[in-house]
Design an enzyme around this catalytic site. Sequence first.
Site, mmCIF file in Angstrom:
data_model
loop_
_atom_site.group_PDB
_atom_site.id
_atom_site.type_symbol
_atom_site.label_atom_id
_atom_site.label_comp_id
_atom_site.label_asym_id
_atom_site.label_seq_id
_atom_site.Cartn_x
_atom_site.Cartn_y
_atom_site.Cartn_z
ATOM 1 N N PHE A 7 0.834 -1.202 0.000
ATOM 2 C CA PHE A 7 0.000 0.000 0.000
ATOM 3 C C PHE A 7 0.867 1.251 0.000
ATOM 4 O O PHE A 7 1.789 1.382 0.817
ATOM 5 C CB PHE A 7 -0.905 0.040 1.240
ATOM 6 N N ASP A 8 0.564 2.172 -0.901
ATOM 7 C CA ASP A 8 1.086 3.516 -0.826
ATOM 8 C C ASP A 8 0.477 4.149 0.435
ATOM 9 O O ASP A 8 -0.481 3.615 0.999
ATOM 10 C CB ASP A 8 0.675 4.289 -2.086
ATOM 11 N N PHE A 9 0.995 5.273 0.866
ATOM 12 C CA PHE A 9 0.503 5.893 2.107
ATOM 13 C C PHE A 9 -0.396 7.103 1.830
ATOM 14 O O PHE A 9 -1.612 7.021 1.938
ATOM 15 C CB PHE A 9 1.704 6.295 2.983
ATOM 16 N N ILE A 165 -0.936 -0.981 -4.326
ATOM 17 C CA ILE A 165 -2.156 -0.185 -4.391
ATOM 18 C C ILE A 165 -1.751 1.269 -4.184
ATOM 19 O O ILE A 165 -1.157 1.614 -3.156
ATOM 20 C CB ILE A 165 -3.159 -0.590 -3.279
#
Length: 218
Positions: A7-9, A165
Site C-alpha cells: 500500500f502507498d501511504f 495499491i
Amino acid sequence: MFDYIFFDFDGTLMDTSRGVFNSFDRVVSHYGLNIDRAVYSTMIGPPLKESFSKTLGLAESEIQNAMKVYREYYSRDGMFEADVYSGIVPLIQALRSGGKKIFVATSKPEEYARQILERKEMLELFDFVGGSDMEEKKRVEKCDVVNYVLESNGISMQKEKCILIGDRHYDVDGAHAAGIKCAGILWGFGSRKEFEDCGADFIFNSPKEIEDFILEKN
C-alpha cells in the site's frame, strides 16, 4: 493471484493533505513565493525534493533547507493532521484474515510513516513498513522503495504474487519498474485518466472492490 499487498501511504491509506498543505505553507512563506495553494495536491506523491524543485521552482542549493523548513512543522504537528480513509481498516483486516501479507511502500520517510500508523493505532496491521530514508538521498523513488520492501521480506523472486495499491502515476511507474503490478484507486489524489494514461493494471473505486477482487481471485 496476489499474496503480498503493498500500500502507498498518502492518498491511499490516509488523506494527509491537511498536514502536508500546512507544511507546504511554511516553505512558501519562508521563501516569499507566490504560489496558488491549489497546486499542492500535485505535490502529494512525488518526493519532496522533486516537488520543491519542479513545482516551487527552488534552486538545487535550497532544497535541503526547504526540506528542513517543511519538516520543522511536519514532524511536530503536520504528520498527525491526517485522516484514515473510510473502509481502509476493514479492507486490511479482511486481507489479513484471508492470509495475505500487508506492506507499506511509501516515498514518505519510513520513520514518519511508522509514527503516524502508531498514533492511529494501525501499525500492527502491517507486516512491514517501508519508506524513504530521512535525507531522501538513497531510497526515495517508488521503485527503490518497492525493491527495498521486496528484498527486506525475501520475496524478490515472487513478484508475480505482489501488487501495489496507489493513488498516483508515480505508484504505477514505480511498481512496474520494480517488476510488480499496480492498481490505481480513485479516492485519493489521482484520476481515472491518469491511471489509464500510465497503464495501471487495475483501477478500483473503493476499498471493498479491492477486497472482493483480491480475495475472489485467490
